[in-house]
Design a protein around this motif. Structure first.
Motif, mmCIF file in Angstrom:
data_model
loop_
_atom_site.group_PDB
_atom_site.id
_atom_site.type_symbol
_atom_site.label_atom_id
_atom_site.label_comp_id
_atom_site.label_asym_id
_atom_site.label_seq_id
_atom_site.Cartn_x
_atom_site.Cartn_y
_atom_site.Cartn_z
ATOM 1 N N GLU A 293 5.650 2.542 -10.518
ATOM 2 C CA GLU A 293 5.435 3.710 -9.967
ATOM 3 C C GLU A 293 4.620 3.383 -8.843
ATOM 4 O O GLU A 293 4.830 3.815 -7.526
ATOM 5 C CB GLU A 293 4.999 4.828 -10.767
ATOM 6 C CG GLU A 293 6.309 5.465 -11.544
ATOM 7 C CD GLU A 293 5.441 6.605 -12.412
ATOM 8 O OE1 GLU A 293 4.422 6.869 -12.492
ATOM 9 O OE2 GLU A 293 6.381 7.010 -13.348
ATOM 10 N N ALA A 294 3.457 2.713 -9.104
ATOM 11 C CA ALA A 294 2.441 2.288 -8.041
ATOM 12 C C ALA A 294 3.009 1.751 -7.017
ATOM 13 O O ALA A 294 2.524 1.986 -5.815
ATOM 14 C CB ALA A 294 1.239 1.892 -8.810
ATOM 15 N N HIS B 246 5.473 3.803 -4.664
ATOM 16 C CA HIS B 246 4.569 4.639 -3.829
ATOM 17 C C HIS B 246 3.772 3.717 -2.718
ATOM 18 O O HIS B 246 3.556 3.961 -1.660
ATOM 19 C CB HIS B 246 3.404 5.425 -4.437
ATOM 20 C CG HIS B 246 3.942 6.434 -5.363
ATOM 21 N ND1 HIS B 246 4.704 7.711 -4.809
ATOM 22 C CD2 HIS B 246 3.935 6.860 -6.668
ATOM 23 C CE1 HIS B 246 5.083 8.334 -5.638
ATOM 24 N NE2 HIS B 246 4.661 7.782 -6.684
ATOM 25 N N HIS B 247 3.190 2.562 -2.969
ATOM 26 C CA HIS B 247 2.306 1.747 -2.161
ATOM 27 C C HIS B 247 3.500 1.123 -0.882
ATOM 28 O O HIS B 247 3.173 1.333 0.138
ATOM 29 C CB HIS B 247 2.056 0.455 -2.893
ATOM 30 C CG HIS B 247 1.068 -0.479 -2.055
ATOM 31 N ND1 HIS B 247 1.787 -1.635 -1.685
ATOM 32 C CD2 HIS B 247 0.080 -0.382 -1.734
ATOM 33 C CE1 HIS B 247 0.818 -2.432 -0.800
ATOM 34 N NE2 HIS B 247 -0.322 -1.450 -0.981
ATOM 35 N N ALA B 248 4.570 0.806 -1.357
ATOM 36 C CA ALA B 248 5.739 0.372 -0.421
ATOM 37 C C ALA B 248 6.097 1.538 0.535
ATOM 38 O O ALA B 248 6.147 1.460 1.890
ATOM 39 C CB ALA B 248 6.968 -0.240 -1.060
ATOM 40 N N GLU C 237 1.305 9.019 0.057
ATOM 41 C CA GLU C 237 1.978 7.970 -0.706
ATOM 42 C C GLU C 237 0.881 6.971 -1.301
ATOM 43 O O GLU C 237 1.080 6.577 -2.423
ATOM 44 C CB GLU C 237 3.068 7.132 -0.039
ATOM 45 C CG GLU C 237 4.381 8.095 0.219
ATOM 46 C CD GLU C 237 5.106 8.527 -0.889
ATOM 47 O OE1 GLU C 237 4.900 7.883 -2.127
ATOM 48 O OE2 GLU C 237 5.646 9.691 -1.031
ATOM 49 N N LEU C 238 -0.150 6.759 -0.410
ATOM 50 C CA LEU C 238 -1.135 5.898 -0.986
ATOM 51 C C LEU C 238 -1.896 6.483 -2.146
ATOM 52 O O LEU C 238 -2.250 5.844 -3.263
ATOM 53 C CB LEU C 238 -2.142 5.481 0.042
ATOM 54 C CG LEU C 238 -2.996 4.201 -0.126
ATOM 55 C CD1 LEU C 238 -2.389 3.002 -0.358
ATOM 56 C CD2 LEU C 238 -3.755 4.132 1.311
ATOM 57 N N TYR C 239 -2.280 7.995 -1.973
ATOM 58 C CA TYR C 239 -2.879 8.652 -2.898
ATOM 59 C C TYR C 239 -1.933 8.621 -4.284
ATOM 60 O O TYR C 239 -2.381 8.518 -5.393
ATOM 61 C CB TYR C 239 -3.087 10.156 -2.348
ATOM 62 C CG TYR C 239 -3.661 11.123 -3.633
ATOM 63 C CD1 TYR C 239 -4.969 11.186 -3.975
ATOM 64 C CD2 TYR C 239 -2.619 11.794 -4.283
ATOM 65 C CE1 TYR C 239 -5.450 11.956 -4.744
ATOM 66 C CE2 TYR C 239 -3.222 12.634 -5.046
ATOM 67 C CZ TYR C 239 -4.804 12.910 -5.443
ATOM 68 O OH TYR C 239 -5.020 13.571 -6.371
ATOM 69 N N GLU C 240 -0.644 8.903 -4.118
ATOM 70 C CA GLU C 240 0.183 8.872 -5.259
ATOM 71 C C GLU C 240 0.236 7.417 -6.019
ATOM 72 O O GLU C 240 0.143 7.274 -7.058
ATOM 73 C CB GLU C 240 1.721 9.102 -5.020
ATOM 74 C CG GLU C 240 1.843 10.568 -4.080
ATOM 75 C CD GLU C 240 1.470 11.642 -5.325
ATOM 76 O OE1 GLU C 240 1.964 11.380 -6.462
ATOM 77 O OE2 GLU C 240 0.990 12.948 -4.863
ATOM 78 N N ALA D 226 8.225 -4.664 -11.279
ATOM 79 C CA ALA D 226 7.034 -4.816 -10.198
ATOM 80 C C ALA D 226 6.448 -6.051 -10.048
ATOM 81 O O ALA D 226 5.837 -6.465 -9.032
ATOM 82 C CB ALA D 226 5.855 -3.765 -10.505
ATOM 83 N N GLY D 227 6.761 -6.934 -10.792
ATOM 84 C CA GLY D 227 6.205 -8.420 -11.002
ATOM 85 C C GLY D 227 5.851 -9.055 -12.477
ATOM 86 O O GLY D 227 6.266 -8.040 -13.402
#
Length: 173
Positions: A29-30, A33-35, A87-90, A133-134
């Protein structure tokens, strides 16, 4: 800052396996949102932010609030203003889901011996769990020395012993 009135409370882990699942979900999820936060930037703008921000805003600053390369600093600020802050906040809020004390307790109780292992650095053995995510790298309870730039696929490192050493590592945006 967005207002989220219908935000669900984070799931609380009841076992180390639950905690790993919560961690995997949070990382995906992070990452998503970061992308989305960085999507408004083109490759050159993103590269400039990654490669020049520290030099322009920290290393070259001699008098607190004055930067030497004002034109380049303004360009970087203009680029940063394009970032989707919601999105950064999310992305940041997604990370909160893993910070429940019981979930952290369960992460600390991961059975290191049952993990798939890889060798790193000076032949140190660490656990590895892959997710969308990795890679999640998990150090044993003994001291581990991490050279972060050597693990480009790592998205998270868990330190079960609390005494690990983290050598220089680049920030990946």
């Amino acid at each position: 800052v967005p207002v989220r009135q219908n935000k669900l409370l984070p799931k609380v882990a009841k076992s180390p396996i639950d905690a790993i699942d919560i961690l995997k979900t949070m990382l995906v999820e992070a990452s998503s949102h970061h992308a989305k936060a960085l999507a408004p930037l083109n490759k050159n703008e993103l590269a400039a932010i990654m490669n020049e921000s520290h030099k322009i805003f920290c290393a070259q600053v001699r008098s607190g609030h004055t930067v030497e390369m004002r034109g380049r600093a303004m360009y970087l600020i203009d680029c940063m203003e394009k970032i989707n802050k919601s999105e950064l906040y999310e992305a940041g809020e997604s990370i909160l889901s893993v910070l429940h004390p019981e979930t952290l307790k369960q992460l600390a109780n991961i059975d290191f011996d049952s993990l798939q292992k890889v060798r790193i650095g000076d032949n140190q053995e660490v656990g590895i769990i892959s997710c969308e995510a990795g890679d999640i790298l998990i150090g044993p309870k003994s001291r581990t020395v991490w050279e972060l730039d050597k693990y480009p696929d790592a998205c998270c490192i868990l330190d079960l012993g609390g005494d690990d050493v983290y050598r220089e590592g680049s920030c990946v945006l």
